[in-house]
Design an enzyme around this catalytic site. Structure first.
Site, PDB file in Angstrom:
ATOM      1  N   GLY A 104      53.667  12.950  49.461  1.00 34.07           N
ATOM      2  CA  GLY A 104      54.670  13.192  48.569  1.00 34.07           C
ATOM      3  C   GLY A 104      56.065  13.746  48.933  1.00 34.07           C
ATOM      4  O   GLY A 104      56.879  14.718  48.614  1.00 34.07           O
ATOM      5  N   TYR A 132      47.665  18.052  32.884  1.00 27.20           N
ATOM      6  CA  TYR A 132      48.471  18.653  33.807  1.00 27.20           C
ATOM      7  C   TYR A 132      47.893  19.981  34.345  1.00 27.20           C
ATOM      8  O   TYR A 132      47.560  20.301  35.639  1.00 27.20           O
ATOM      9  CB  TYR A 132      49.859  18.615  33.774  1.00 27.20           C
ATOM     10  N   ILE A 160      60.722  18.644  46.751  1.00 24.42           N
ATOM     11  CA  ILE A 160      60.009  19.616  47.567  1.00 24.42           C
ATOM     12  C   ILE A 160      59.682  19.001  48.874  1.00 24.42           C
ATOM     13  O   ILE A 160      59.826  19.782  49.873  1.00 24.42           O
ATOM     14  CB  ILE A 160      59.086  20.409  46.837  1.00 24.42           C
TER      15      ILE A 160
END
Length: 327
Positions: free
Chosen positions: A50, A204, A55
């Site tokens: 990612g 989540y 980030i």
């Protein structure tokens, strides 16, 4: 009259400046801990999942500045290539590479690991950064609930497939980006894929709790190998992670809520600091099984300390990802 208007104008300016200074102070305070130690990562090989935005991109940028060879493991080639070229231009480090990885596909994870091993015979740092948050109910290509599949199971398989290289390259590190949301999590083994009852927030939180449980269980299994594994909360960061949250993406959310929240959010650069701390700080070379936030060790939720749940989650993760059971 002119004097009165002048006084009103000066008062308004003073109020505006005062509010701006207060907002600026709050924004600066909310950036949290910063990793300021200087390290030289030349010769180190790093994978960041990612890595094309938020980030992850900031993590790669700082690793590149420090001389590391970084593999940006992402799904979107166009977006990643754009980010990769920007990082190379800014750092003059040309050892930054894109390799396709879709964590929602176990076949893609296996392909990525196999091709990486053909290309590299060492791996010093694996940063499991990619994630999805509060999305509508969706499933991965293998039928897992999307948040559990991407945030936990995809990274679980990827990590296990790369353990041999990490051990060979020891001292080496694994970093799992979790969240404070793990404190609200519960591992429901009777409905791991949330098929009976789906709540985006609960799913989540379950996936982020799974990150911490995986970290603690893996740390035990890696004792004596020279490979450490730690988890972290990056903070509440202004990134694309909240793209599925309707409240933030409607007209009211974009104009009002995001404006009000802006002083309270970390920038992506600040959000990457604890990742960099866990990955690079020389003082953490032998620290494993720990959870960090704001570049400090923090306590985890009681549910994350449940050794039996951690062991059961490991065994279930092995079963559903078809990996060989590890000693």
């Amino acid at each position: 009259m002119i004097k009165i208007l002048g006084n009103i104008f000066c008062s308004c300016v003073a109020w505006f400046v005062g509010i701006a200074l207060i907002v600026s102070f709050i924004k600066k305070y909310m950036q949290g801990g910063q990793f300021t130690k200087q390290t030289n990562e030349t010769g180190k090989v790093v994978i960041v999942t990612g890595a094309n935005t938020g980030i992850g991109k900031e993590t790669v940028l700082e690793l590149a500045r420090r001389g590391a060879t970084v593999y940006m493991a992402c799904r979107d080639e166009t977006k990643t290539e754009k980010a990769r070229l920007e990082i190379i231009e800014e750092t003059n480090n040309k050892n930054i590479f894109f390799r396709e990885l879709d964590l929602a596909s176990l076949q893609s994870v296996r392909k990525f690991a196999a091709e990486f091993k053909k290309e590299q015979d060492k791996l010093h740092i694996l940063i499991n950064n990619a994630g999805v948050m509060r999305c509508p109910y969706m499933v991965t290509r293998d039928g897992f609930e999307m948040q559990l599949g991407v945030n936990h199971l995809g990274h679980f398989l990827l990590t296990n497939l790369l353990l041999d290289l990490l051990k060979k390259s020891a001292p080496s590190r694994i970093i799992n980006v979790s969240s404070l949301a793990h404190t609200r999590g519960f591992i429901d083994f009777s409905d791991l894929n949330s098929e009976k009852d789906y709540d985006p927030g609960a799913a989540y939180s379950q996936s982020k709790l799974a990150n911490v449980l995986f970290t603690r269980e893996l740390a035990k299994r890696l004792e004596g190998t020279g490979v450490t594994v730690n988890a972290l909360h990056p903070g509440v960061v202004d990134t694309e992670l909240g793209r599925h949250m309707k409240i933030l993406n409607g007209t009211f959310g974009r104009i009002v809520l995001r404006t009000l929240l802006w002083p309270l959010l970390k920038t992506p650069k600040s959000g990457a600091q604890t990742t960099l701390y866990a990955a690079l700080d020389p003082d953490l070379e032998k620290v494993s099984g720990v959870y960090f936030s704001d570049c400090k060790e923090k306590k985890v939720a009681p549910a994350a300390m449940d050794n039996q749940t951690a062991k059961q989650l490991w065994e279930e993760s092995v079963r559903v990802t078809y990996t060989r059971k590890l000693d």
